[in-house]
Design a protein around this motif. Structure first.
Motif, mmCIF file in Angstrom:
data_model
loop_
_atom_site.group_PDB
_atom_site.id
_atom_site.type_symbol
_atom_site.label_atom_id
_atom_site.label_comp_id
_atom_site.label_asym_id
_atom_site.label_seq_id
_atom_site.Cartn_x
_atom_site.Cartn_y
_atom_site.Cartn_z
ATOM 1 N N THR A 9 0.966 -1.084 -0.123
ATOM 2 C CA THR A 9 0.084 0.145 0.008
ATOM 3 C C THR A 9 0.855 1.035 0.010
ATOM 4 O O THR A 9 1.597 1.254 0.935
ATOM 5 C CB THR A 9 -0.861 0.058 1.154
ATOM 6 O OG1 THR A 9 -1.823 -1.258 1.105
ATOM 7 C CG2 THR A 9 -2.041 1.221 1.116
ATOM 8 N N LEU A 57 -6.536 -1.811 1.832
ATOM 9 C CA LEU A 57 -5.639 -2.370 2.744
ATOM 10 C C LEU A 57 -6.303 -3.085 3.909
ATOM 11 O O LEU A 57 -5.985 -4.179 4.313
ATOM 12 C CB LEU A 57 -4.806 -1.240 3.391
ATOM 13 C CG LEU A 57 -3.966 -1.348 4.673
ATOM 14 C CD1 LEU A 57 -2.911 -2.510 4.421
ATOM 15 C CD2 LEU A 57 -3.343 -0.091 5.136
ATOM 16 N N LEU A 72 -6.027 -6.975 5.592
ATOM 17 C CA LEU A 72 -5.382 -7.026 6.736
ATOM 18 C C LEU A 72 -6.427 -7.952 7.616
ATOM 19 O O LEU A 72 -6.157 -8.950 8.036
ATOM 20 C CB LEU A 72 -5.185 -5.654 7.539
ATOM 21 C CG LEU A 72 -3.769 -5.219 7.248
ATOM 22 C CD1 LEU A 72 -3.875 -3.796 7.918
ATOM 23 C CD2 LEU A 72 -3.032 -6.234 7.965
ATOM 24 N N ARG A 103 1.511 -11.865 2.695
ATOM 25 C CA ARG A 103 2.025 -10.933 3.337
ATOM 26 C C ARG A 103 1.389 -9.304 2.936
ATOM 27 O O ARG A 103 1.278 -9.388 1.813
ATOM 28 C CB ARG A 103 3.855 -10.859 3.174
ATOM 29 C CG ARG A 103 4.397 -11.799 4.156
ATOM 30 C CD ARG A 103 5.705 -11.848 4.014
ATOM 31 N NE ARG A 103 6.179 -12.717 5.071
ATOM 32 C CZ ARG A 103 7.300 -12.843 5.267
ATOM 33 N NH1 ARG A 103 8.291 -12.069 4.695
ATOM 34 N NH2 ARG A 103 7.718 -13.721 6.189
ATOM 35 N N ILE A 104 1.648 -8.425 3.802
ATOM 36 C CA ILE A 104 0.889 -6.902 3.717
ATOM 37 C C ILE A 104 2.001 -5.968 3.960
ATOM 38 O O ILE A 104 2.413 -5.941 5.068
ATOM 39 C CB ILE A 104 -0.253 -6.952 4.099
ATOM 40 C CG1 ILE A 104 -1.155 -7.873 3.634
ATOM 41 C CG2 ILE A 104 -0.900 -5.354 3.914
ATOM 42 C CD1 ILE A 104 -2.574 -7.966 4.503
ATOM 43 N N LEU A 136 3.029 -2.068 4.170
ATOM 44 C CA LEU A 136 2.734 -0.385 4.056
ATOM 45 C C LEU A 136 4.179 0.371 3.616
ATOM 46 O O LEU A 136 5.011 0.514 4.366
ATOM 47 C CB LEU A 136 1.997 -0.231 5.257
ATOM 48 C CG LEU A 136 1.509 1.424 5.530
ATOM 49 C CD1 LEU A 136 0.227 1.502 4.478
ATOM 50 C CD2 LEU A 136 1.158 1.785 6.791
ATOM 51 N N TYR A 186 1.870 7.806 6.702
ATOM 52 C CA TYR A 186 0.964 6.778 7.546
ATOM 53 C C TYR A 186 1.270 6.848 8.819
ATOM 54 O O TYR A 186 0.572 5.973 9.601
ATOM 55 C CB TYR A 186 1.117 5.295 6.952
ATOM 56 C CG TYR A 186 0.313 5.213 5.643
ATOM 57 C CD1 TYR A 186 -1.180 5.191 5.578
ATOM 58 C CD2 TYR A 186 0.877 4.827 4.435
ATOM 59 C CE1 TYR A 186 -2.047 5.026 4.523
ATOM 60 C CE2 TYR A 186 0.251 4.790 3.212
ATOM 61 C CZ TYR A 186 -1.221 4.712 3.252
ATOM 62 O OH TYR A 186 -2.108 4.724 2.220
ATOM 63 N N LEU A 191 1.100 -6.107 9.658
ATOM 64 C CA LEU A 191 1.346 -5.215 8.713
ATOM 65 C C LEU A 191 2.921 -4.934 8.702
ATOM 66 O O LEU A 191 3.307 -4.215 9.801
ATOM 67 C CB LEU A 191 0.556 -3.986 8.914
ATOM 68 C CG LEU A 191 0.701 -2.674 8.132
ATOM 69 C CD1 LEU A 191 0.248 -3.206 6.713
ATOM 70 C CD2 LEU A 191 -0.294 -1.550 8.439
ATOM 71 N N CYS A 247 5.782 -2.379 7.771
ATOM 72 C CA CYS A 247 6.037 -1.083 7.355
ATOM 73 C C CYS A 247 7.409 -0.603 6.993
ATOM 74 O O CYS A 247 8.259 -1.041 7.922
ATOM 75 C CB CYS A 247 5.222 -0.354 8.530
ATOM 76 S SG CYS A 247 5.234 1.459 8.208
#
Length: 178
Positions: A103, A114, A118, A129-130, A132, A139, A163, A165
């Protein structure tokens, strides 16, 4: 080689850093042999990530609802452009095609995408996997809010940690594909 779904804005946002990050990400995906799947638009960060991937010889798949084809100005130079009937089909197709999610900065739709992924991960509906990409601290407020949710007992630590990041596209890609 992975297919990465990128969620991002159909506008450029206020800072040039947002567009630059989208371009770097698109280029990296192509250079590393990954396929990009995204919302199919040619404007804003959506267009920037797609154009960069295409310019670097990458494969780019777009998914756009017919109703948004004109509003988001569908990208016509993609490897594949899938027209769907509605947003639910768009999100489902993008999720099915993707091996992982990234994202970038964006608006309400970006956040909705997003958080749906999640939530699905939290519920065990997928194991992807995600990531950011927190470009220029975009963010920071959201991350603080998620920490507040955790402090107040609404989000478990193991779910908050789902998440990944990072501030740099290269580092985020390494973490997602590790």
């Amino acid at each position: 080689m992975a297919t990465l779904c990128v969620y991002c804005g159909s506008s450029d946002g206020a800072l040039p850093a947002y567009r630059q990050a989208a371009q770097v990400l698109g280029q990296l995906l192509a250079q590393r042999g990954h396929t990009l799947v995204y919302g199919g638009g040619r404007l804003g960060l959506m267009g920037a990530v797609a154009d960069a991937a295409l310019a670097a010889g990458g494969r780019v798949l777009g998914v756009i609802p017919r109703a948004l084809q004109e509003r988001e100005v569908a990208h016509t130079q993609l490897s594949e452009l899938h027209l769907v009937d509605n947003m639910h089909q768009r999100k489902a197709m993008m999720a099915d095609l993707a091996d992982a999610f990234i994202t970038l900065p964006g608006g309400l739709g970006t956040l909705e995408e997003l958080f749906e992924m999640l939530t699905w991960l939290q519920l065990g509906l997928h194991g992807k996997r995600i990531g950011l990409l927190n470009v220029a601290g975009f963010y920071d407020g959201l991350l603080a809010f998620i920490a507040r949710q955790q402090e107040q007992g609404f989000v478990r630590a193991q779910h908050a940690s789902l998440l990944l990041c990072e501030q740099q596209p290269e580092v985020l890609l390494q973490k997602l594909l590790a």
